[in-house]
Write an enzyme that holds these catalytic residues in place. Structure first.
Site, PDB file in Angstrom:
ATOM      1  N   ARG A 168     -21.262  12.155 -12.826  1.00  0.00           N
ATOM      2  CA  ARG A 168     -20.846  10.829 -13.324  1.00  0.00           C
ATOM      3  C   ARG A 168     -19.529  10.878 -14.095  1.00  0.00           C
ATOM      4  O   ARG A 168     -19.279  10.052 -14.975  1.00  0.00           O
ATOM      5  CB  ARG A 168     -21.945  10.196 -14.196  1.00  0.00           C
ATOM      6  CG  ARG A 168     -23.284  10.042 -13.480  1.00  0.00           C
ATOM      7  CD  ARG A 168     -23.213   9.092 -12.291  1.00  0.00           C
ATOM      8  NE  ARG A 168     -24.481   9.098 -11.558  1.00  0.00           N
ATOM      9  CZ  ARG A 168     -24.723   9.799 -10.447  1.00  0.00           C
ATOM     10  NH1 ARG A 168     -23.767  10.568  -9.932  1.00  0.00           N
ATOM     11  NH2 ARG A 168     -25.883   9.736  -9.840  1.00  0.00           N
ATOM     12  N   SER A 218     -29.157   2.388 -13.344  1.00  0.00           N
ATOM     13  CA  SER A 218     -29.782   3.534 -14.011  1.00  0.00           C
ATOM     14  C   SER A 218     -29.138   3.731 -15.383  1.00  0.00           C
ATOM     15  O   SER A 218     -27.929   3.920 -15.485  1.00  0.00           O
ATOM     16  CB  SER A 218     -29.593   4.778 -13.143  1.00  0.00           C
ATOM     17  OG  SER A 218     -30.231   5.871 -13.730  1.00  0.00           O
ATOM     18  N   GLU A 289     -26.050   7.124 -18.864  1.00  0.00           N
ATOM     19  CA  GLU A 289     -25.213   7.148 -17.658  1.00  0.00           C
ATOM     20  C   GLU A 289     -24.375   5.873 -17.611  1.00  0.00           C
ATOM     21  O   GLU A 289     -23.229   5.892 -17.204  1.00  0.00           O
ATOM     22  CB  GLU A 289     -26.114   7.227 -16.425  1.00  0.00           C
ATOM     23  CG  GLU A 289     -25.362   7.167 -15.111  1.00  0.00           C
ATOM     24  CD  GLU A 289     -26.309   7.386 -13.930  1.00  0.00           C
ATOM     25  OE1 GLU A 289     -26.234   6.588 -12.987  1.00  0.00           O
ATOM     26  OE2 GLU A 289     -27.096   8.345 -13.955  1.00  0.00           O
TER      27      GLU A 289
END
Length: 297
Positions: A168, A218, A289
């Site tokens: 990420r 998420s 995230e």
């Protein structure tokens, strides 16, 4: 001083960003700009540089929480940058094109490698910026190169190596650049097989994720040796509310704005509560995230 006539670009003043985020939360942008082409984008970046105005690009705002105080300076969205071209085994998509639309083009031309991304709701620019991933695949595995507009107004081609991808993360998160387009190197495959895989992953997503409610996707990175959802369930937090934000009853790794009444502060307080509880109960640190930006109210 810049000679650019900023009035040529569509710019909204004091615009609520809740209109543009997937969570339906977020305070106002001082200025929200919609440049139509590269010339306008480059001129806008030059103007902001000359006038010492900070720039924030928010892409499709799908894996993003904007705080209730909003964002100072210039916020840029690139919905007009949506061209997608196929050349041999490569697909080049502009930053404002959606990843979903790009995967549809890949399937149509029987090109394999983007199946994992079939249901990711973000823009191409955001997906490259975040090294988006799902179901075992990541953008880093198929990106050939990206066109990046640097803060000095120059467009630079970054190779996959130059992007310095990790989980990420990408170089664009630290160098202040703006993704203009991305080229994906794919492999020839059978249309039916590619489409079947995309359909399978989309069905999996529909059955497991709370797509019927506003959310930021998420929320947490997967902690080493654990899965986030089961940890949250074991901690007794599935279904827990803070204000209008709820830990999804369908997938505990998601926080939903179930009644369309949540604020960004509700989201952030629920995130902190989850992190604190998981640390206390299991000694596991949950990292977000989702990207969190903007100012407190």
């Amino acid at each position: 001083m810049s000679n650019f006539d900023i009035s040529k670009i569509k710019i909204l003043k004091n615009e609520p960003l809740s209109k543009y985020t997937f969570t339906e939360t977020g305070g106002p942008a001082d200025s929200l700009a919609f440049p139509k082409n590269r010339e306008e984008l480059i001129s806008l970046v030059d103007y902001c540089h000359d006038e010492n105005i900070s720039i924030t690009v928010i892409g499709n705002a799908s894996n993003l929480i904007i705080k209730d105080g909003g964002i100072r300076g210039m916020v840029i969205i690139l919905p007009e940058f949506k061209n997608i071209e196929v050349e041999g085994q490569n697909i080049t998509a502009e930053a404002g094109a959606t990843i979903i639309e790009t995967t549809k083009v890949a399937s149509k031309f029987s090109l394999s490698g983007l199946e994992f991304a079939a249901g990711i709701p973000g823009s191409v620019g955001g997906a490259v910026f975040m090294n988006a991933g799902a179901y075992g695949g990541e953008i880093s595995e198929c990106l050939e190169s990206a066109e990046i507009l640097m803060p000095n107004g120059k467009i630079v081609i970054f190779s996959n190596n130059d992007m310095n991808f990790s989980y990420r993360m990408s170089a664009v998160q630290s160098n202040g650049g703006i993704v203009i387009s991305a080229t994906f190197a794919l492999t020839p495959g059978k249309h039916d097989v590619i489409q079947a895989k995309m359909d399978e992953l989309n069905e999996l997503r529909r059955s497991k994720q709370p797509l019927e409610y506003p959310s930021c996707g998420s929320v947490f990175k997967r902690p080493k040796g654990h899965f986030t959802g089961p940890l949250i369930i074991k901690a007794g937090l599935q279904g827990h509310w803070v204000g209008g934000a709820q830990v999804s009853e369908k997938h505990a790794g998601f926080i939903v704005n179930r009644n369309h009444t949540a604020t960004a502060t509700d989201y952030l307080e629920l995130i902190k509560l989850i992190q604190k509880t998981i640390k206390e109960k299991f000694d596991v640190d949950l990292e977000t995230e989702v990207r969190i930006i903007g100012e407190d109210k």
